[in-house]
Design a protein around this motif. Structure first.
Motif, PDB file in Angstrom:
ATOM      1  N   LEU A  60       2.007  -2.484   4.230  1.00 43.40           N
ATOM      2  CA  LEU A  60       3.005  -3.544   3.456  1.00 43.40           C
ATOM      3  C   LEU A  60       3.725  -4.447   4.334  1.00 43.40           C
ATOM      4  O   LEU A  60       4.152  -5.422   4.204  1.00 43.40           O
ATOM      5  CB  LEU A  60       3.780  -2.926   2.432  1.00 43.40           C
ATOM      6  CG  LEU A  60       3.039  -2.430   0.999  1.00 43.40           C
ATOM      7  CD1 LEU A  60       3.876  -1.541   0.357  1.00 43.40           C
ATOM      8  CD2 LEU A  60       2.348  -3.806   0.296  1.00 43.40           C
ATOM      9  N   GLU A  61       4.310  -3.576   5.503  1.00 39.78           N
ATOM     10  CA  GLU A  61       5.100  -4.472   6.452  1.00 39.78           C
ATOM     11  C   GLU A  61       4.154  -5.472   7.016  1.00 39.78           C
ATOM     12  O   GLU A  61       4.499  -6.666   7.368  1.00 39.78           O
ATOM     13  CB  GLU A  61       5.644  -3.417   7.441  1.00 39.78           C
ATOM     14  CG  GLU A  61       6.703  -2.747   6.748  1.00 39.78           C
ATOM     15  CD  GLU A  61       7.552  -1.729   7.838  1.00 39.78           C
ATOM     16  OE1 GLU A  61       6.838  -1.352   8.740  1.00 39.78           O
ATOM     17  OE2 GLU A  61       8.643  -1.397   7.409  1.00 39.78           O
ATOM     18  N   VAL A 101       1.544  -7.025   5.762  1.00 44.45           N
ATOM     19  CA  VAL A 101       1.346  -8.252   4.814  1.00 44.45           C
ATOM     20  C   VAL A 101       2.623  -9.214   5.036  1.00 44.45           C
ATOM     21  O   VAL A 101       2.592 -10.449   5.063  1.00 44.45           O
ATOM     22  CB  VAL A 101       1.124  -7.730   3.439  1.00 44.45           C
ATOM     23  CG1 VAL A 101       1.297  -8.833   2.479  1.00 44.45           C
ATOM     24  CG2 VAL A 101       0.205  -6.887   3.327  1.00 44.45           C
ATOM     25  N   ARG A 102       4.032  -8.363   4.964  1.00 44.25           N
ATOM     26  CA  ARG A 102       5.020  -9.312   4.925  1.00 44.25           C
ATOM     27  C   ARG A 102       5.179 -10.033   6.410  1.00 44.25           C
ATOM     28  O   ARG A 102       5.288 -11.098   6.521  1.00 44.25           O
ATOM     29  CB  ARG A 102       6.306  -8.333   4.990  1.00 44.25           C
ATOM     30  CG  ARG A 102       7.552  -9.132   4.957  1.00 44.25           C
ATOM     31  CD  ARG A 102       8.695  -8.155   4.726  1.00 44.25           C
ATOM     32  NE  ARG A 102       8.861  -7.030   5.842  1.00 44.25           N
ATOM     33  CZ  ARG A 102       9.747  -6.252   5.866  1.00 44.25           C
ATOM     34  NH1 ARG A 102      10.564  -6.074   4.565  1.00 44.25           N
ATOM     35  NH2 ARG A 102       9.789  -5.312   6.962  1.00 44.25           N
ATOM     36  N   ARG A 110       2.936 -13.007   6.305  1.00 42.29           N
ATOM     37  CA  ARG A 110       3.258 -13.944   5.298  1.00 42.29           C
ATOM     38  C   ARG A 110       4.101 -14.680   6.386  1.00 42.29           C
ATOM     39  O   ARG A 110       4.163 -16.072   5.885  1.00 42.29           O
ATOM     40  CB  ARG A 110       3.965 -13.155   4.000  1.00 42.29           C
ATOM     41  CG  ARG A 110       4.470 -14.510   3.126  1.00 42.29           C
ATOM     42  CD  ARG A 110       4.938 -13.400   2.008  1.00 42.29           C
ATOM     43  NE  ARG A 110       5.882 -12.491   2.187  1.00 42.29           N
ATOM     44  CZ  ARG A 110       6.485 -11.723   1.520  1.00 42.29           C
ATOM     45  NH1 ARG A 110       6.040 -11.633   0.225  1.00 42.29           N
ATOM     46  NH2 ARG A 110       7.566 -10.791   1.576  1.00 42.29           N
ATOM     47  N   TYR A 116       0.260 -13.416  -1.106  1.00 44.84           N
ATOM     48  CA  TYR A 116       1.158 -12.521  -1.232  1.00 44.84           C
ATOM     49  C   TYR A 116       2.586 -12.734  -0.351  1.00 44.84           C
ATOM     50  O   TYR A 116       3.396 -12.387  -0.031  1.00 44.84           O
ATOM     51  CB  TYR A 116       0.667 -11.092  -0.674  1.00 44.84           C
ATOM     52  CG  TYR A 116      -0.371 -10.590  -1.742  1.00 44.84           C
ATOM     53  CD1 TYR A 116      -1.646 -10.561  -1.461  1.00 44.84           C
ATOM     54  CD2 TYR A 116       0.033 -10.391  -2.903  1.00 44.84           C
ATOM     55  CE1 TYR A 116      -2.592 -10.118  -2.106  1.00 44.84           C
ATOM     56  CE2 TYR A 116      -0.732 -10.094  -3.914  1.00 44.84           C
ATOM     57  CZ  TYR A 116      -2.005  -9.765  -3.529  1.00 44.84           C
ATOM     58  OH  TYR A 116      -3.023  -9.356  -4.383  1.00 44.84           O
ATOM     59  N   ILE A 129       6.505  -7.068  -2.452  1.00 41.94           N
ATOM     60  CA  ILE A 129       6.157  -6.605  -1.312  1.00 41.94           C
ATOM     61  C   ILE A 129       7.465  -5.943  -0.684  1.00 41.94           C
ATOM     62  O   ILE A 129       7.143  -4.821  -0.297  1.00 41.94           O
ATOM     63  CB  ILE A 129       5.586  -7.652  -0.021  1.00 41.94           C
ATOM     64  CG1 ILE A 129       4.291  -8.404  -1.010  1.00 41.94           C
ATOM     65  CG2 ILE A 129       5.221  -7.027   1.062  1.00 41.94           C
ATOM     66  CD1 ILE A 129       3.039  -7.780  -0.938  1.00 41.94           C
ATOM     67  N   GLU A 130       8.557  -6.782  -0.792  1.00 38.05           N
ATOM     68  CA  GLU A 130       9.803  -6.000  -0.074  1.00 38.05           C
ATOM     69  C   GLU A 130      10.229  -4.870  -1.051  1.00 38.05           C
ATOM     70  O   GLU A 130      10.467  -3.912  -0.345  1.00 38.05           O
ATOM     71  CB  GLU A 130      10.932  -7.254  -0.175  1.00 38.05           C
ATOM     72  CG  GLU A 130      11.662  -6.971   0.669  1.00 38.05           C
ATOM     73  CD  GLU A 130      11.812  -6.777   1.857  1.00 38.05           C
ATOM     74  OE1 GLU A 130      10.948  -7.629   2.523  1.00 38.05           O
ATOM     75  OE2 GLU A 130      12.235  -6.251   2.819  1.00 38.05           O
ATOM     76  N   MET A 150       8.226  -2.939  -2.728  1.00 39.12           N
ATOM     77  CA  MET A 150       7.265  -1.688  -2.753  1.00 39.12           C
ATOM     78  C   MET A 150       7.591  -0.973  -1.302  1.00 39.12           C
ATOM     79  O   MET A 150       7.740   0.185  -1.212  1.00 39.12           O
ATOM     80  CB  MET A 150       6.070  -2.214  -2.665  1.00 39.12           C
ATOM     81  CG  MET A 150       5.455  -2.891  -4.250  1.00 39.12           C
ATOM     82  SD  MET A 150       3.717  -2.767  -4.276  1.00 39.12           S
ATOM     83  CE  MET A 150       3.385  -4.561  -3.588  1.00 39.12           C
ATOM     84  N   ILE A 151       8.043  -1.816  -0.228  1.00 39.85           N
ATOM     85  CA  ILE A 151       8.267  -0.984   1.140  1.00 39.85           C
ATOM     86  C   ILE A 151       9.587  -0.346   0.965  1.00 39.85           C
ATOM     87  O   ILE A 151       9.498   0.822   1.273  1.00 39.85           O
ATOM     88  CB  ILE A 151       8.702  -2.114   2.216  1.00 39.85           C
ATOM     89  CG1 ILE A 151       7.351  -2.947   2.432  1.00 39.85           C
ATOM     90  CG2 ILE A 151       8.998  -1.653   3.337  1.00 39.85           C
ATOM     91  CD1 ILE A 151       7.377  -4.211   3.515  1.00 39.85           C
ATOM     92  N   LEU A 189       8.684   2.937  -1.310  1.00 40.99           N
ATOM     93  CA  LEU A 189       7.970   3.894  -0.590  1.00 40.99           C
ATOM     94  C   LEU A 189       8.799   4.713   0.470  1.00 40.99           C
ATOM     95  O   LEU A 189       8.590   5.723   0.598  1.00 40.99           O
ATOM     96  CB  LEU A 189       6.730   3.264   0.056  1.00 40.99           C
ATOM     97  CG  LEU A 189       5.598   2.683  -0.833  1.00 40.99           C
ATOM     98  CD1 LEU A 189       4.698   1.986   0.000  1.00 40.99           C
ATOM     99  CD2 LEU A 189       4.971   4.188  -1.261  1.00 40.99           C
TER     100      LEU A 189
END
Lengths: 128, 483
Positions: free
Chosen positions: A44-45, A47-48, A51, A128, B47-48, B50-51, B54
């Motif tokens: 996820l990081e 993806v961030r 982005r 995203y 996204i933020e 979810m990070i 987790l």
């Protein structure tokens, strides 16, 4: 449908969460990390970061994979494939084939294939 | 010859299928919890969110409601749970007197005027307290809330969903009697009782005071109100609720509460059962295995049966095994393991799951099973007292003509004709039973240590009672025993 449920479905759709969760699942099952929680955080990081154009999105396929894919499609080793094959490849990966204007007799070379793939993969993550 | 054998042993292990990985790591639950939180909070930047979710790693943090009529012991249970899990306790008095929240003053004003605090106000106070970082990280135990349907709905709409709701109950007479003896320690807020729960520390004893609002009239009024509100609350939290009898020694209440809050509720996660039934001969393993196999369509594998089939089918392995079976010697582990591995890696076992009874018999076999990448996800140890084993086994008889199995006491042969021709398997003669039991008992302790997460079955009950117990252990995810 209750208002709350409609709202939630709309939220999921707007942020394309089902697709994202599916990709996360695919990444997890492919890499099978020992610590899935940490792995997901890293994904996820990325993806961030992608982005913000600070890094690469966590693509499931890397360049070698795309190369291999082309070789699989180009059975005769001619160096090019048909547009129909190209479309199928994109569909198999769940990428959109909407804006592909290709005549049926155009030859898709390895370079075009790879560039097209990369562009589509990038597009799919940019939402995203 | 030896070289060929070695080569086969060194064959590379198959990569574990993705399904087993997903199951072991609890991926479904991980992603489902994350999705739940996303839907409750609907953040603008998923996204933020979810990070952060987790990183918090609080999927197993307790979120418990302890409910019950006055004097049922809610405070005692809640305090104990908080100590055990290092969670935050939230109750009427902590909200009013311990914390300083936005609307505390307003709430206190109501109390001063002896007016009932409105539900919305309570809901706000609770919501604010629960969104504090310590509650999110350590988990919380909500004592005495929600009191009624309106509060429950308000909590739900602010996104507060308890994972477990403990509902204490006892008869009104018991409760009224109890509340007469209730005493409070003003320093620690702990609750004691003149008869049932008297503190051992004399310093504490001296401090104890009678709580304020506790005339018999008051208590009866509260009881009435509780009974009025109870059905609605019960209905709302049905799926995560357990009623626990408060009219028992507090040690028993607490252990039942703990067992309950450690259970995980039935989930939709895909699950392929890989079940091990271990226990002394005659404990009912094969019966239960057959019942489970029939109901859930898993493959029933009995080790002894497998060996005999291999011999009967004249397979390569069967020929190797035959001399051992014929002479009555135990078949060497290596052969058994080979046979089992083959069978358990067949497609039907991989897709439907399996239940294995009678293997492993000792820790070495268990370790070899592990090395062969065969990992059961539910292990059951059947417990049966010696007398029952003797009774069950020594009275077993078989009809040589039909093959039907009978038991002198529990399933006698229907006609005297059949009865006359019944024979006993030499294995079931008393001295042989003793021998088998001794072997079993010498190995079992090490096996129980080896399979840490196993379930223990009281095999001295009606088979269907046993079946229901086993079934519930299989269907629900493994209980969370982290603490």
């Amino acid at each position: 449908m209750a208002a709350g449920e409609a709202q939630s479905r709309e939220y999921l759709r707007r942020h394309r969460l089902p697709e994202l969760l599916q990709r996360l699942g695919a990444l997890l099952l492919f890499h099978r990390p020992e610590r899935p929680r940490e792995f997901l955080i890293q994904v996820l990081e990325r993806v961030r970061a992608g982005r913000r154009a600070e890094g690469e999105f966590p693509f499931l396929l890397d360049e070698a994979n795309v190369d291999a894919m082309f070789s699989l499609l180009d059975v005769l080793g001619q160096g090019h494939i048909r547009p129909a094959q190209y479309r199928e490849a994109l569909k198999t990966l769940g990428l959109s084939t909407d804006d592909l204007e290709l005549a049926d007799d155009v030859k898709i070379t390895r370079r075009v294939f790879k560039k097209g793939m990369r562009k589509k993969m990038l597009e799919s993550w940019s939402v995203y | 010859m030896a070289e060929a054998e070695e080569e086969e042993d060194a064959a590379p292990a198959r990569p574990p299928p993705a399904g087993i990985y997903a199951e072991e790591q609890g991926l479904f639950q991980l992603l489902q919890n994350m999705l739940e939180e996303l839907l409750i909070h609907k953040p603008d930047d998923p996204i933020e969110f979810m990070i952060n979710h987790l990183k918090q790693n609080n999927d197993d943090a307790p979120r418990i409601c302890v409910l019950g009529p006055p004097a049922s012991g809610k405070t005692t249970v809640a305090m104990w749970l908080c100590k055990h899990f290092n969670a935050i306790r939230v109750s009427q008095e902590t909200l009013l007197f311990k914390e300083v929240l936005m609307q505390t003053e307003e709430a206190k004003a109501y109390k001063e005027r002896n007016q009932k605090i409105p539900n919305a106000l309570w809901a706000n106070l609770i919501q604010e307290r629960l969104s504090n970082v310590d509650c999110i990280k350590q988990g919380w135990v909500l004592e005495g809330f929600p009191e009624n349907q309106e509060q429950a709905w308000m909590l739900q709409s602010s996104g507060i969903f308890p994972r477990h709701v403990v509902m204490l109950y006892a008869s009104d007479t018991v409760l009224i009697e109890r509340s007469g003896g209730k005493r409070l320690d003003p320093l620690t807020q702990e609750v004691f009782h003149t008869t049932f729960d008297w503190p051992s520390d004399p310093l504490v004893q001296q401090r104890l005071v009678k709580p304020e609002d506790l005339s018999e009239q008051e208590v009866s009024k509260k009881l009435l109100e509780y009974h009025r509100n109870f059905p609605d609350i019960f209905h709302i939290y049905q799926k995560v609720l357990k009623s626990i009898n408060a009219d028992q020694p507090s040690v028993d209440v607490l252990s039942q509460v703990l067992a309950f809050v450690q259970t995980r509720h039935r989930s939709d996660a895909p699950f392929t059962p890989r079940i091990l039934f271990l226990g002394p001969p005659g404990s009912g393993k094969s019966l239960q295995a057959a019942l489970i196999a029939q109901k859930y369509d898993v493959i029933n594998i009995c080790c002894g049966q497998l060996l005999k089939e291999a011999v009967a089918d004249n397979t390569k392995l069967g020929e190797l095994i035959k001399p051992y079976i014929d002479s009555g010697c135990p078949v060497p582990d290596k052969l058994v393991l080979k046979l089992l591995t083959e069978r358990l890696s067949a497609l039907d076992c991989l897709s439907n799951g399996w239940v294995l009874s009678g293997f492993p018999r000792d820790v070495e076999q268990g370790e070899q099973l592990q090395k062969a990448q065969i990992n059961p996800n539910r292990v059951f140890f059947f417990h049966l007292p010696y007398e029952s084993i003797m009774e069950r086994l020594s009275q077993r008889r078989t009809d040589p003509v039909t093959g039907e199995r009978y038991h002198i006491t529990f399933r006698p042969a229907p006609t005297p004709e059949i009865q006359a021709r019944l024979r006993q398997n030499p294995r079931d003669e008393e001295e042989n039973i003793e021998r088998r039991l001794n072997i079993y008992h010498s190995n079992i302790k090490a096996l129980e240590d080896f399979y840490q997460d196993a379930f223990y079955v009281n095999a001295d009950q009606d088979p269907y009672v046993i079946f229901e117990f086993i079934e519930s252990c299989i269907i629900k995810p493994l209980p969370c025993k982290k603490h």
